[in-house]
Design an enzyme around this catalytic site. Structure first.
Site, PDB file in Angstrom:
ATOM      1  N   GLY A 188      22.606 -68.897  54.821  1.00 10.33           N
ATOM      2  CA  GLY A 188      23.712 -69.688  54.286  1.00 10.33           C
ATOM      3  C   GLY A 188      25.039 -68.963  54.306  1.00 10.33           C
ATOM      4  O   GLY A 188      25.717 -68.850  53.280  1.00 10.33           O
TER       5      GLY A 188
ATOM      6  N   SER B 162      27.891 -69.660  56.282  1.00 12.69           N
ATOM      7  CA  SER B 162      29.039 -70.309  56.928  1.00 12.69           C
ATOM      8  C   SER B 162      30.268 -70.348  56.030  1.00 12.69           C
ATOM      9  O   SER B 162      31.398 -70.367  56.532  1.00 12.69           O
ATOM     10  CB  SER B 162      28.673 -71.729  57.372  1.00 12.69           C
TER      11      SER B 162
ATOM     12  N   TYR C 154      18.831 -79.912  40.398  1.00 18.60           N
ATOM     13  CA  TYR C 154      19.310 -78.591  40.814  1.00 18.60           C
ATOM     14  C   TYR C 154      18.790 -77.505  39.882  1.00 18.60           C
ATOM     15  O   TYR C 154      18.286 -76.470  40.334  1.00 18.60           O
ATOM     16  CB  TYR C 154      20.835 -78.578  40.845  1.00 18.60           C
TER      17      TYR C 154
END
Length: 280
Positions: free
Chosen positions: A10, A12, A153
């Site tokens: 992850g 980016s 979440y």
């Protein structure tokens, strides 16, 4: 140090991008992965500007696809002959509640935030054992304190916390150190990537609309004073190099205070008062 290799998921944007830069600055051979390498321009530009391009190897890895995970890990070991550390950073936020979320919505949140961590960690552990390496997972204060409209979440992050806390002493018997890193609010694209339309979401919330509007207003205030991604990333890099890393570490004083409420709250009343106050 220049031979040590770390794989980060992850990367980016946000914390992941800054972790990649921080590891490269510390001298690690940094394998920066992301689901869509078409989004790598920002990392490439930052690495070039910092003179770190030669230390950062950008590769595709989709944490929800076990085949992609296995292939990437094996390719990294094949290229560099070793894997000394892994940082599980890939994740996705989600705002919703039980009566509005479908079961598929919840499963999708779990796939990225929980099962993705398991896929990467499982593939990496044999190689980490060979190097007596590090397994660092970016969790969240939401993995300690349950928060309204973040049920799915928080459930995923609670699962990550329980799994890694349970794994840590076992992995340590083979020389692998396991650490959970818990950011609070971070000024990154994480919240923007959730894609909330506040008006439409409030309408869909039905009887919970007043509580949702209050929650969104409070969250906006929290993120207005958020920690920078580079500050949070520095804690991750420190966990990779600390000779005796903690099992759990927060990235800011605010995160420590927030988590501390829960850890001292045996009957749950303090957390209920705190998070209930967000909805008034």
């Amino acid at each position: 140090m220049s031979e040590q290799t770390v794989l980060i998921t992850g990367t980016s944007t946000g914390i992941g991008l800054e972790i990649a830069l921080g590891c490269a600055r510390a001298g690690w051979r940094t394998v920066a992965t992301m689901r869509n390498v078409g989004r790598a321009d920002r990392l490439r530009a930052a690495a070039g500007a910092a003179g770190l391009a030669d230390l950062i190897d950008i590769r595709r890895l989709d944490v929800t696809d076990p085949g992609s995970v296995t292939a990437c890990v094996e390719e990294v070991v094949g290229t560099y002959g070793r894997l000394d550390a892994v940082v599980n950073n890939a994740g996705a936020g989600h705002v919703g509640t039980l009566e509005q979320d479908s079961v598929d919505d919840v499963r999708a949140v779990m796939e990225v935030n929980f099962f993705g961590v398991l896929h990467v960690s499982r593939a990496a552990l044999p190689h980490l054992r060979a190097r007596r390496g590090r397994l660092v997972t970016v969790s969240s204060v939401g993995g300690i304190v349950g928060q309204p409209f973040n049920e799915a979440y928080c459930a995923a992050k609670f699962a990550v916390e329980g799994y890694m806390e349970s794994l840590a002493p076992l992995a340590a018997t083979t020389g692998v150190r396991v650490t959970l890193v818990e950011p609070g609010a971070v000024a990154s694209e994480f919240v923007a990537n959730i894609g909330i339309d506040a008006d439409a979401t409030s309408v869909a919330a039905g009887v919970y609309a007043p509580a949702l509007r209050a929650y969104l207003a409070r969250t906006g205030q929290a993120f207005a004073a958020a920690q920078s991604p580079s500050e949070a990333a520095a804690v991750v890099v420190a966990a990779l190099t600390d000779p005796t890393p903690p099992v759990r570490v927060q990235t800011s004083d605010g995160a420590r205070q927030f988590v501390g409420v829960k850890l001292a709250d045996l009957d749950g009343s303090a957390v209920a008062r705190m998070t209930g106050g967000w909805l008034a």
